[in-house]
Design an enzyme around this catalytic site. Structure first.
Site, PDB file in Angstrom:
ATOM      1  N   ARG A  11      27.356  37.088  41.914  1.00 24.85           N
ATOM      2  CA  ARG A  11      27.996  38.024  42.849  1.00 24.85           C
ATOM      3  C   ARG A  11      29.482  37.996  42.539  1.00 24.85           C
ATOM      4  O   ARG A  11      30.078  36.927  42.396  1.00 24.85           O
ATOM      5  CB  ARG A  11      27.804  37.566  44.295  1.00 24.85           C
ATOM      6  CG  ARG A  11      26.411  37.735  44.777  1.00 24.85           C
ATOM      7  CD  ARG A  11      26.292  38.906  45.736  1.00 24.85           C
ATOM      8  NE  ARG A  11      24.913  38.983  46.173  1.00 24.85           N
ATOM      9  CZ  ARG A  11      24.108  39.998  45.885  1.00 24.85           C
ATOM     10  NH1 ARG A  11      24.550  41.028  45.195  1.00 24.85           N
ATOM     11  NH2 ARG A  11      22.862  39.993  46.299  1.00 24.85           N
ATOM     12  N   ARG A  12      30.064  39.164  42.434  1.00 23.49           N
ATOM     13  CA  ARG A  12      31.495  39.207  42.106  1.00 23.49           C
ATOM     14  C   ARG A  12      32.334  38.537  43.181  1.00 23.49           C
ATOM     15  O   ARG A  12      33.284  37.829  42.867  1.00 23.49           O
ATOM     16  CB  ARG A  12      31.935  40.646  41.882  1.00 23.49           C
ATOM     17  CG  ARG A  12      31.361  41.150  40.562  1.00 23.49           C
ATOM     18  CD  ARG A  12      32.129  42.289  40.002  1.00 23.49           C
ATOM     19  NE  ARG A  12      31.621  42.555  38.654  1.00 23.49           N
ATOM     20  CZ  ARG A  12      31.351  43.728  38.200  1.00 23.49           C
ATOM     21  NH1 ARG A  12      31.534  44.787  38.947  1.00 23.49           N
ATOM     22  NH2 ARG A  12      30.905  43.882  36.973  1.00 23.49           N
ATOM     23  N   GLU A  81      18.420  41.738  38.631  1.00 23.45           N
ATOM     24  CA  GLU A  81      18.566  40.836  37.486  1.00 23.45           C
ATOM     25  C   GLU A  81      17.609  39.650  37.574  1.00 23.45           C
ATOM     26  O   GLU A  81      16.990  39.258  36.577  1.00 23.45           O
ATOM     27  CB  GLU A  81      20.012  40.343  37.386  1.00 23.45           C
ATOM     28  CG  GLU A  81      20.983  41.433  36.991  1.00 23.45           C
ATOM     29  CD  GLU A  81      22.443  41.055  37.141  1.00 23.45           C
ATOM     30  OE1 GLU A  81      23.288  41.905  36.808  1.00 23.45           O
ATOM     31  OE2 GLU A  81      22.760  39.926  37.592  1.00 23.45           O
TER      32      GLU A  81
END
Length: 159
Positions: A11-12, A81
């Protein structure tokens, strides 16, 4: 010679710094890393992500607190993903950050990620964390791939 490819999923928010730090360290050891902010080229996002997962042996899943909460949404990219990596039978290594806890229930397509062998991050022992990640990789050690491969300590600065 192409070294192993490792895909980093994260997660950014709250996960980007650790993902970048691990990416840099593993690259310094000779591993070929797919880290989206550095590896993406022009073209469609999803095609590049799926191609990268297809070509890798290992997937590092960076897990800061609450990082799997949005995985209840079918269009969530971390969920996508994970699900694709599981479908392709990739070696997924959860990298568990302080404060992370597994949700009581995950969607069926990613539920098995909770059974993957992982490593818990301790910032004071980052070298040991990277060592444990290396132990869990299935792609092998690039330093043993030939005489032109960098040694593990060559060019590596401890963060």
């Amino acid at each position: 010679m192409t070294n192993c490819q490792i895909f980093i999923s994260y997660r950014r928010e709250r996960g980007a710094d650790l993902a970048g730090r691990i990416s840099d360290r593993l690259k310094g050891m000779g591993y070929d890393i797919f880290f989206d902010v550095e590896s993406m080229r022009s073209g469609t996002f999803d095609t590049q992500i799926f191609d990268a997962i297809d070509s890798c042996a290992d997937v590092l899943l960076i897990l800061p607190p609450n990082s799997l909460d949005r995985c209840v949404n079918e269009g969530d990219w971390v969920r996508t993903e994970i699900a694709y990596s599981l479908k392709k039978k990739k070696n997924i290594i959860p990298v568990i950050m302080e404060g992370f806890s597994w949700p009581e229930q995950l969607p069926d397509d990613i539920a098995k990620v909770g059974t993957c062998q992982g490593v818990t991050v301790a910032q004071d022992y980052f070298d040991a964390v990277v060592g444990k990640i290396r132990d869990l990789l299935t792609c092998g050690d690039p330093a043993q791939n030939g005489p032109d491969s960098p040694s593990l300590d060559e060019g590596v600065r401890f963060l």
